[in-house]
Write a protein that holds these residues in place. Structure first.
Motif, PDB file in Angstrom:
ATOM      1  N   CYS A  17      -4.471 -10.404   8.787  1.00 43.28           N
ATOM      2  CA  CYS A  17      -2.984 -10.070   8.991  1.00 43.28           C
ATOM      3  C   CYS A  17      -1.933 -10.369   8.438  1.00 43.28           C
ATOM      4  O   CYS A  17      -1.189  -9.347   8.547  1.00 43.28           O
ATOM      5  CB  CYS A  17      -2.602 -11.919   9.308  1.00 43.28           C
ATOM      6  N   TRP A  18      -2.753  -9.943   6.756  1.00 39.88           N
ATOM      7  CA  TRP A  18      -1.658  -9.645   6.144  1.00 39.88           C
ATOM      8  C   TRP A  18      -2.359  -7.829   5.788  1.00 39.88           C
ATOM      9  O   TRP A  18      -0.711  -6.861   5.538  1.00 39.88           O
ATOM     10  CB  TRP A  18      -1.854  -9.791   4.539  1.00 39.88           C
ATOM     11  N   SER A  19      -3.123  -7.602   6.264  1.00 41.74           N
ATOM     12  CA  SER A  19      -2.830  -6.298   6.691  1.00 41.74           C
ATOM     13  C   SER A  19      -2.483  -5.602   7.746  1.00 41.74           C
ATOM     14  O   SER A  19      -1.629  -4.019   7.691  1.00 41.74           O
ATOM     15  CB  SER A  19      -4.823  -5.788   6.604  1.00 41.74           C
ATOM     16  N   LEU A  20      -1.922  -5.973   8.606  1.00 43.72           N
ATOM     17  CA  LEU A  20      -0.888  -5.069   9.631  1.00 43.72           C
ATOM     18  C   LEU A  20       0.396  -4.916   9.340  1.00 43.72           C
ATOM     19  O   LEU A  20       0.784  -3.908  10.021  1.00 43.72           O
ATOM     20  CB  LEU A  20      -0.489  -6.803  11.001  1.00 43.72           C
ATOM     21  N   PRO A  21       1.249  -5.208   8.053  1.00 41.33           N
ATOM     22  CA  PRO A  21       1.932  -4.475   7.884  1.00 41.33           C
ATOM     23  C   PRO A  21       1.556  -2.813   7.240  1.00 41.33           C
ATOM     24  O   PRO A  21       2.946  -1.926   7.341  1.00 41.33           O
ATOM     25  CB  PRO A  21       2.570  -5.603   6.980  1.00 41.33           C
ATOM     26  N   ALA A  22       0.574  -2.949   6.792  1.00 40.85           N
ATOM     27  CA  ALA A  22       0.407  -1.497   6.223  1.00 40.85           C
ATOM     28  C   ALA A  22       0.838   0.471   6.779  1.00 40.85           C
ATOM     29  O   ALA A  22       0.047  -0.259   8.164  1.00 40.85           O
ATOM     30  CB  ALA A  22      -1.219  -1.656   5.054  1.00 40.85           C
ATOM     31  N   MET A  23       1.143   1.260   6.235  1.00 41.36           N
ATOM     32  CA  MET A  23       1.356   1.898   7.099  1.00 41.36           C
ATOM     33  C   MET A  23       1.465   3.295   5.598  1.00 41.36           C
ATOM     34  O   MET A  23       2.172   2.368   5.455  1.00 41.36           O
ATOM     35  CB  MET A  23       2.396   2.054   8.188  1.00 41.36           C
ATOM     36  N   ALA A  51      -5.915   3.170  14.174  1.00 40.16           N
ATOM     37  CA  ALA A  51      -6.666   4.349  14.475  1.00 40.16           C
ATOM     38  C   ALA A  51      -6.740   6.030  13.368  1.00 40.16           C
ATOM     39  O   ALA A  51      -7.755   6.292  13.119  1.00 40.16           O
ATOM     40  CB  ALA A  51      -7.792   4.931  15.936  1.00 40.16           C
ATOM     41  N   ALA A  52      -5.523   5.859  13.229  1.00 40.24           N
ATOM     42  CA  ALA A  52      -5.234   7.836  13.209  1.00 40.24           C
ATOM     43  C   ALA A  52      -4.024   7.838  11.994  1.00 40.24           C
ATOM     44  O   ALA A  52      -4.105   8.847  11.830  1.00 40.24           O
ATOM     45  CB  ALA A  52      -4.101   8.610  14.687  1.00 40.24           C
ATOM     46  N   HIS A  53      -4.781   6.515  11.378  1.00 36.72           N
ATOM     47  CA  HIS A  53      -3.949   6.853   9.873  1.00 36.72           C
ATOM     48  C   HIS A  53      -4.427   6.301   8.374  1.00 36.72           C
ATOM     49  O   HIS A  53      -5.056   6.087   8.919  1.00 36.72           O
ATOM     50  CB  HIS A  53      -1.920   5.488  10.203  1.00 36.72           C
ATOM     51  N   ASP A  54      -4.204   7.213   7.438  1.00 38.11           N
ATOM     52  CA  ASP A  54      -4.763   6.640   6.522  1.00 38.11           C
ATOM     53  C   ASP A  54      -3.751   6.252   5.764  1.00 38.11           C
ATOM     54  O   ASP A  54      -2.515   7.081   5.284  1.00 38.11           O
ATOM     55  CB  ASP A  54      -4.781   8.174   5.293  1.00 38.11           C
ATOM     56  N   TYR A  55      -4.044   4.426   5.514  1.00 35.26           N
ATOM     57  CA  TYR A  55      -2.843   3.578   4.864  1.00 35.26           C
ATOM     58  C   TYR A  55      -3.302   2.680   3.996  1.00 35.26           C
ATOM     59  O   TYR A  55      -4.207   1.912   4.369  1.00 35.26           O
ATOM     60  CB  TYR A  55      -1.927   3.441   5.489  1.00 35.26           C
ATOM     61  N   PRO A  56      -2.379   2.131   3.043  1.00 36.59           N
ATOM     62  CA  PRO A  56      -3.996   0.430   2.516  1.00 36.59           C
ATOM     63  C   PRO A  56      -3.467  -0.178   3.434  1.00 36.59           C
ATOM     64  O   PRO A  56      -2.504  -0.681   3.650  1.00 36.59           O
ATOM     65  CB  PRO A  56      -2.443   0.496   1.194  1.00 36.59           C
ATOM     66  N   MET A  57      -4.795  -0.947   3.562  1.00 34.11           N
ATOM     67  CA  MET A  57      -4.414  -1.561   3.948  1.00 34.11           C
ATOM     68  C   MET A  57      -4.264  -3.733   3.859  1.00 34.11           C
ATOM     69  O   MET A  57      -3.869  -4.587   4.461  1.00 34.11           O
ATOM     70  CB  MET A  57      -5.825  -2.484   4.712  1.00 34.11           C
ATOM     71  N   ARG A  58      -4.242  -3.412   2.474  1.00 34.00           N
ATOM     72  CA  ARG A  58      -3.771  -4.938   1.701  1.00 34.00           C
ATOM     73  C   ARG A  58      -3.617  -4.578   0.685  1.00 34.00           C
ATOM     74  O   ARG A  58      -3.857  -3.856  -0.100  1.00 34.00           O
ATOM     75  CB  ARG A  58      -5.045  -6.230   1.418  1.00 34.00           C
ATOM     76  N   PRO A  59      -3.621  -5.421  -0.272  1.00 35.46           N
ATOM     77  CA  PRO A  59      -3.172  -5.145  -2.049  1.00 35.46           C
ATOM     78  C   PRO A  59      -4.835  -5.057  -2.463  1.00 35.46           C
ATOM     79  O   PRO A  59      -5.182  -6.206  -2.198  1.00 35.46           O
ATOM     80  CB  PRO A  59      -1.609  -6.459  -2.117  1.00 35.46           C
ATOM     81  N   LEU A  60      -4.762  -4.389  -3.148  1.00 43.50           N
ATOM     82  CA  LEU A  60      -6.104  -4.495  -4.021  1.00 43.50           C
ATOM     83  C   LEU A  60      -5.190  -5.742  -5.352  1.00 43.50           C
ATOM     84  O   LEU A  60      -4.510  -5.006  -6.222  1.00 43.50           O
ATOM     85  CB  LEU A  60      -6.186  -3.420  -4.635  1.00 43.50           C
ATOM     86  N   TRP A  61      -5.979  -6.510  -5.734  1.00 46.08           N
ATOM     87  CA  TRP A  61      -5.679  -7.387  -7.058  1.00 46.08           C
ATOM     88  C   TRP A  61      -6.600  -7.024  -8.239  1.00 46.08           C
ATOM     89  O   TRP A  61      -7.911  -6.733  -8.402  1.00 46.08           O
ATOM     90  CB  TRP A  61      -6.169  -8.948  -6.423  1.00 46.08           C
ATOM     91  N   GLY A  62      -6.109  -7.164  -9.367  1.00 45.91           N
ATOM     92  CA  GLY A  62      -6.319  -6.878 -10.581  1.00 45.91           C
ATOM     93  C   GLY A  62      -6.122  -7.777 -11.757  1.00 45.91           C
ATOM     94  O   GLY A  62      -4.430  -7.422 -11.781  1.00 45.91           O
ATOM     95  N   GLU A  63      -6.358  -6.507 -13.168  1.00 43.99           N
ATOM     96  CA  GLU A  63      -5.429  -6.736 -14.008  1.00 43.99           C
ATOM     97  C   GLU A  63      -6.374  -5.355 -15.291  1.00 43.99           C
ATOM     98  O   GLU A  63      -7.126  -4.869 -14.851  1.00 43.99           O
ATOM     99  CB  GLU A  63      -5.298  -7.584 -14.746  1.00 43.99           C
ATOM    100  N   GLN A 433      -5.048   3.798  -0.872  1.00 41.48           N
ATOM    101  CA  GLN A 433      -5.775   3.184   0.681  1.00 41.48           C
ATOM    102  C   GLN A 433      -7.247   2.920   0.300  1.00 41.48           C
ATOM    103  O   GLN A 433      -7.445   2.493   1.163  1.00 41.48           O
ATOM    104  CB  GLN A 433      -6.208   5.009   0.588  1.00 41.48           C
ATOM    105  N   GLU A 434      -7.663   2.931  -1.593  1.00 37.46           N
ATOM    106  CA  GLU A 434      -9.451   3.029  -1.277  1.00 37.46           C
ATOM    107  C   GLU A 434      -9.343   2.319  -2.782  1.00 37.46           C
ATOM    108  O   GLU A 434      -8.611   2.155  -3.076  1.00 37.46           O
ATOM    109  CB  GLU A 434     -10.243   4.102  -1.018  1.00 37.46           C
ATOM    110  N   ASN A 435     -10.339   1.687  -2.587  1.00 38.67           N
ATOM    111  CA  ASN A 435     -10.713   0.024  -4.007  1.00 38.67           C
ATOM    112  C   ASN A 435     -11.392   1.868  -4.889  1.00 38.67           C
ATOM    113  O   ASN A 435     -12.520   1.461  -4.986  1.00 38.67           O
ATOM    114  CB  ASN A 435     -11.773  -0.630  -3.697  1.00 38.67           C
TER     115      ASN A 435
END
Length: 641
Positions: A17-23, A51-63, A433-435
């Motif tokens: 659900c939080w991935s919805l805002p990404a674009m 379908a046609a976009h390359d964008y971050p779906m969610r924040p990646l977490w770490g340190e 966009q990718e891990n």
């Protein structure tokens, strides 16, 4: 989509659900808006808008700031967890801490960088083990004895290391360059074995540890985009080479030229630098110049705003109108707890530096303090712990136990900082966009990152010229955000004709393991026509039906914390907040920056969990038992013309 549609049966927010805002951004390589791409965003070629976009779906977490037994001060302080165990822990595995306790994260990280000190990397293992060649040095023999004795004797070794390193007087036996290179290749091999593109990213890096003058913290974490093959081509820089930051930048330029690789540096919390972190001269007294300004802007795109040794966003004495500035403040002195002199604090905190950067840009044409914000722990236990109910301290002496209620985190000739003053902070969120190393590093470089004091709060922040209230009612704020503006870390596009003032779209959703949200604020900083540095903190959206008072401030949200039982209820606050805000005092002739600060409702601090768990753990009355966690986004900048 209603929030209820994003909740499972347990009330936990579903990640999708939080991935919805990404674009993705709708800009050309030149940074200008591309009408054709905007049209495509709002008129997708099929039912799925993704379908046609390359964008971050969610924040990646770490340190990117964890120390293991390969750091000299960590092993001297009792750390026995090495980089391999630390990375296994970051990936979600259970490990044994240096005090023999079992520990595991609530949720795995997406990425981690072990940032052991390049000075004497891994060499102090030999001192602890009693290597006769090393113990022939009287200082190292004394350190060996202190490390074996443990407790206060071991911590005295740590403080002695910091002092001698800052003075450039470490024993020659542990500064050998060939040994350092051998240990570096071993370290990169361990990290490489844990890198799993698409699943978990193990970043290669180290900490350059300048304690200029004896304890003045000018540390930087050097983050590689590269893998082992390139990282092994050049010996990491140490303070044996130089303890002046601009010499580090020279080394970084040399590395990139020699290898074709990419690196960046992240300065630490400035609150322990005794006025040197954002000073207008180099530590050795040379006024900054054009070359210095341009080099810092190039090599240091980020700043560590929060960590276990305090938060360096803003000091309450510099912003008395900001009721949230007084958060986990360490302002007694430097790493040696050497007291501060008047005037030092204003050169240690991020908000002051962001404002000063605008002034320097007017003078030099380049802003050396145009940095994004992130958080890390700086834990020296091999255990990255930013969770209040799962906090493992700074050194093993501060790992969970009843004694840390009254123990000392730092003690230098009677100048002390108590264990209870340590903060369970912080974490970094990266919109990548990718891990993978490349994607995470690129997001860091463009500053599309934010830091939190521990919770995994989801935050989107965009700036532009034509956001409207209706945009905050959409369930895809990033679709609108990237379509109309720029994300955190970006620069506002030139104002279109007739634009009155920039507007900002900001959205936040709570960490399902933490407290509801109190409010979202936008912090504005600018330089006025007379050259004065100004700031204002705006409440832009908040929970409940509170109304601002006569002073314009929104009343406190309340407090549901049951300190005795270390629990709280989410009966106040909101699970998510979103708003469009337009700057009411905009002057197009003045440089400015804006960043979002998201505030949670009060929740139990780690001290409350300790008091409830350990029989006989009696904290002093001044020890805080609650905490208002928060997130800090990277800024968005406005430049006239």
């Amino acid at each position: 989509m209603r929030l209820s549609a994003c909740l499972g049966s347990t009330g936990i927010v579903i990640a999708a659900c939080w991935s919805l805002p990404a674009m993705a951004q709708v800009t050309t390589d030149a940074g200008t808006l591309d009408p054709a791409r905007i049209e495509r965003f709002f008129n997708q070629p099929g039912y799925s808008p993704y379908a046609a976009h390359d964008y971050p779906m969610r924040p990646l977490w770490g340190e990117i700031h964890l120390h293991t037994s390969w750091s000299a001060d960590a092993i001297a302080g009792g750390t026995r967890v090495g980089p391999d165990e630390a990375l296994r822990y970051a990936r979600g595995q259970e490990i044994t801490s240096s005090t023999g306790q079992q520990v595991r994260l609530s949720r795995p990280y997406d990425f981690m960088m072990v940032a052991d000190h390049s000075d004497s990397l891994g060499v102090m293992n030999g001192v602890l083990d009693g290597d006769p060649n090393l113990l022939a040095d009287a200082t190292l023999k004394g350190w060996h004895d202190g490390m074996v004795a443990g407790g206060d004797a071991a911590m005295a070794v740590v403080m002695d290391m910091i002092t001698l390193q800052g003075l450039g007087k470490l024993p020659v036996a542990i500064t050998d360059r060939d040994v350092q290179m051998d240990m570096w290749r071993r370290m990169t091999g361990i990290v490489e074995a844990h890198n799993d593109p698409g699943s978990f990213t193990a970043l290669i890096g180290y900490e350059w540890t300048s304690n200029f003058g004896g304890g003045n913290n000018l540390h930087r974490n050097v983050v590689y985009r590269d893998g082992k093959a390139k990282a092994d081509m050049v010996r990491p820089m140490t303070t044996y080479d130089s303890d002046i930051p601009n010499r580090l930048w020279d080394w970084m330029a040399m590395y990139e030229e020699a290898t074709g690789g990419r690196i960046l540096a992240v300065p630490h919390n400035g609150n322990l630098s005794n006025g040197l972190m954002f000073a207008l001269e180099t530590p050795d007294g040379i006024p900054i110049d054009q070359a210095w300004v341009e080099a810092r802007a190039r090599w240091e795109p980020l700043f560590e705003v929060t960590q276990s040794k305090g938060t360096s966003e803003q000091h309450p004495s510099l912003a008395p109108a900001d009721e949230f500035a007084d958060f986990e403040i360490w302002d007694k002195g430097n790493l040696n707890v050497a007291p501060k002199a008047p005037g030092m604090i204003e050169f240690e905190y991020a908000r002051e530096a962001l404002k000063r950067g605008l002034k320097l840009e007017a003078e030099f044409g380049t802003n050396p303090f145009k940095f994004g914000l992130l958080g890390s722990t700086d834990d020296h236990t091999g255990v990255s712990s930013a969770e209040e109910n799962n906090f493992w301290g700074k050194f093993p002496a501060s790992e969970p136990g009843p004694e840390r209620a009254t123990g000392n985190a730092f003690d230098m000739d009677g100048r002390t900082v108590k264990d209870w003053q340590l903060g369970a902070s912080g974490l970094t969120a990266v919109w990548a966009q990718e891990n993978t190393r490349e994607s995470i590093w690129d997001a860091m470089k463009r500053k599309e990152v934010y830091g939190t004091t521990g919770p995994r709060i989801g935050v989107r922040f965009f700036g532009g010229w034509d956001f409207v209230a209706e945009d905050a009612r959409r369930r895809e704020p990033a679709l609108v955000g990237y379509g109309k503006g720029v994300p955190m870390g970006g620069d506002l596009h030139p104002a279109p004709e007739g634009a009155a003032a920039p507007s900002f779209l900001v959205a936040a959703i709570r960490d399902p393991f933490s407290g509801n949200l109190d409010r979202i604020q936008i912090v504005k900083g600018w330089v006025d026509a007379a050259g004065g540095m100004q700031e204002h903190v705006h409440d832009v959206v908040w929970s409940g039906d509170r109304e601002p008072g006569a002073d314009g401030k929104v009343p406190a949200v309340g407090d549901t914390v049951d300190v005795e039982n270390a629990t709280w209820t989410n009966s106040i606050g909101a699970p998510e907040l979103i708003a469009v805000w337009q700057d009411p005092d905009f002057d197009p002739a003045l440089r400015a920056f804006y960043y979002a600060r998201v505030i949670e409702i009060p929740t139990p601090r780690w001290t409350a969990y300790d008091a409830a768990y350990f029989e006989g753990a009696e904290f002093p009355a001044e020890a805080p038992m609650t905490v208002t966690e928060r997130a800090y986004t990277s800024p968005i900048w406005y430049t006239p013309g």
